[in-house]
Design a protein around this motif. Structure first.
Motif, PDB file in Angstrom:
ATOM      1  N   GLY A  35     -22.613  81.958 -62.758  1.00 50.34           N
ATOM      2  CA  GLY A  35     -23.841  81.224 -63.025  1.00 50.34           C
ATOM      3  C   GLY A  35     -25.116  81.890 -62.542  1.00 50.34           C
ATOM      4  O   GLY A  35     -26.117  81.209 -62.315  1.00 50.34           O
ATOM      5  N   ALA A  36     -25.095  83.205 -62.398  1.00 48.58           N
ATOM      6  CA  ALA A  36     -26.283  83.925 -61.935  1.00 48.58           C
ATOM      7  C   ALA A  36     -26.567  85.131 -62.840  1.00 48.58           C
ATOM      8  O   ALA A  36     -26.614  86.271 -62.383  1.00 48.58           O
ATOM      9  N   PRO A  37     -26.795  84.892 -64.140  1.00 46.19           N
ATOM     10  CA  PRO A  37     -26.990  86.010 -65.056  1.00 46.19           C
ATOM     11  C   PRO A  37     -28.220  86.855 -64.739  1.00 46.19           C
ATOM     12  O   PRO A  37     -28.300  88.009 -65.140  1.00 46.19           O
ATOM     13  N   GLY A  38     -29.172  86.299 -63.980  1.00 43.77           N
ATOM     14  CA  GLY A  38     -30.372  87.052 -63.614  1.00 43.77           C
ATOM     15  C   GLY A  38     -30.144  88.069 -62.521  1.00 43.77           C
ATOM     16  O   GLY A  38     -30.997  88.926 -62.272  1.00 43.77           O
ATOM     17  N   LEU A  39     -28.996  88.008 -61.861  1.00 46.05           N
ATOM     18  CA  LEU A  39     -28.702  88.976 -60.796  1.00 46.05           C
ATOM     19  C   LEU A  39     -28.090  90.237 -61.393  1.00 46.05           C
ATOM     20  O   LEU A  39     -26.965  90.618 -61.106  1.00 46.05           O
ATOM     21  N   THR A  40     -28.866  90.882 -62.223  1.00 40.09           N
ATOM     22  CA  THR A  40     -28.433  92.131 -62.841  1.00 40.09           C
ATOM     23  C   THR A  40     -28.404  93.233 -61.786  1.00 40.09           C
ATOM     24  O   THR A  40     -29.026  93.094 -60.726  1.00 40.09           O
ATOM     25  N   PRO A  41     -27.719  94.315 -62.065  1.00 39.31           N
ATOM     26  CA  PRO A  41     -27.764  95.423 -61.107  1.00 39.31           C
ATOM     27  C   PRO A  41     -29.197  95.852 -60.781  1.00 39.31           C
ATOM     28  O   PRO A  41     -29.535  96.087 -59.629  1.00 39.31           O
ATOM     29  N   GLU A  42     -30.043  95.903 -61.794  1.00 40.05           N
ATOM     30  CA  GLU A  42     -31.431  96.309 -61.578  1.00 40.05           C
ATOM     31  C   GLU A  42     -32.185  95.321 -60.688  1.00 40.05           C
ATOM     32  O   GLU A  42     -33.074  95.711 -59.932  1.00 40.05           O
ATOM     33  N   ALA A  43     -31.819  94.048 -60.760  1.00 40.59           N
ATOM     34  CA  ALA A  43     -32.500  93.018 -59.975  1.00 40.59           C
ATOM     35  C   ALA A  43     -32.121  93.048 -58.497  1.00 40.59           C
ATOM     36  O   ALA A  43     -32.881  92.568 -57.657  1.00 40.59           O
ATOM     37  N   VAL A  44     -30.964  93.604 -58.180  1.00 42.09           N
ATOM     38  CA  VAL A  44     -30.531  93.610 -56.779  1.00 42.09           C
ATOM     39  C   VAL A  44     -30.703  94.966 -56.096  1.00 42.09           C
ATOM     40  O   VAL A  44     -30.749  95.026 -54.868  1.00 42.09           O
ATOM     41  N   MET A  45     -30.828  96.018 -56.879  1.00 44.10           N
ATOM     42  CA  MET A  45     -30.926  97.362 -56.300  1.00 44.10           C
ATOM     43  C   MET A  45     -32.161  97.505 -55.427  1.00 44.10           C
ATOM     44  O   MET A  45     -33.238  97.015 -55.756  1.00 44.10           O
TER      45      MET A  45
END
Length: 82
Positions: A36-46
């Motif tokens: 349920g966290a589709p916004g936590l892409t790799p780019e968003a967390v790096m």
């Protein structure tokens, strides 16, 4: 660099000496969507601190103690959880 590594089907991430996420496993995005966290892409967390994603003070305390141990000993720790 510290790593949270498990078997190939498990989620993994690597952090640097500043506790910033610098790499994630190939299954990161599918795991984020499934939870349920589709916004936590790799780019968003790096390059963001691990601590931005751990909000419970007790969990942060445990993780800090584990990271201190890993850094002091050079040994890895496996954290199985679901």
């Amino acid at each position: 660099m510290l790593a949270a590594r498990t078997d190939a089907s498990a989620l993994a991430y690597w952090i640097n000496d500043y506790d910033q996420i610098v790499c994630v496993s190939d299954n990161w995005q599918s795991c984020a969507r499934a939870n349920g966290a589709p916004g936590l892409t790799p780019e968003a967390v790096m390059q963001r601190p691990l601590w931005e994603f751990l909000t419970d003070p007790q969990i942060c305390e445990v993780y800090r103690a584990l990271l201190d141990r890993v850094r002091a000993t050079g040994l890895s720790i496996k954290l199985p959880f679901r």
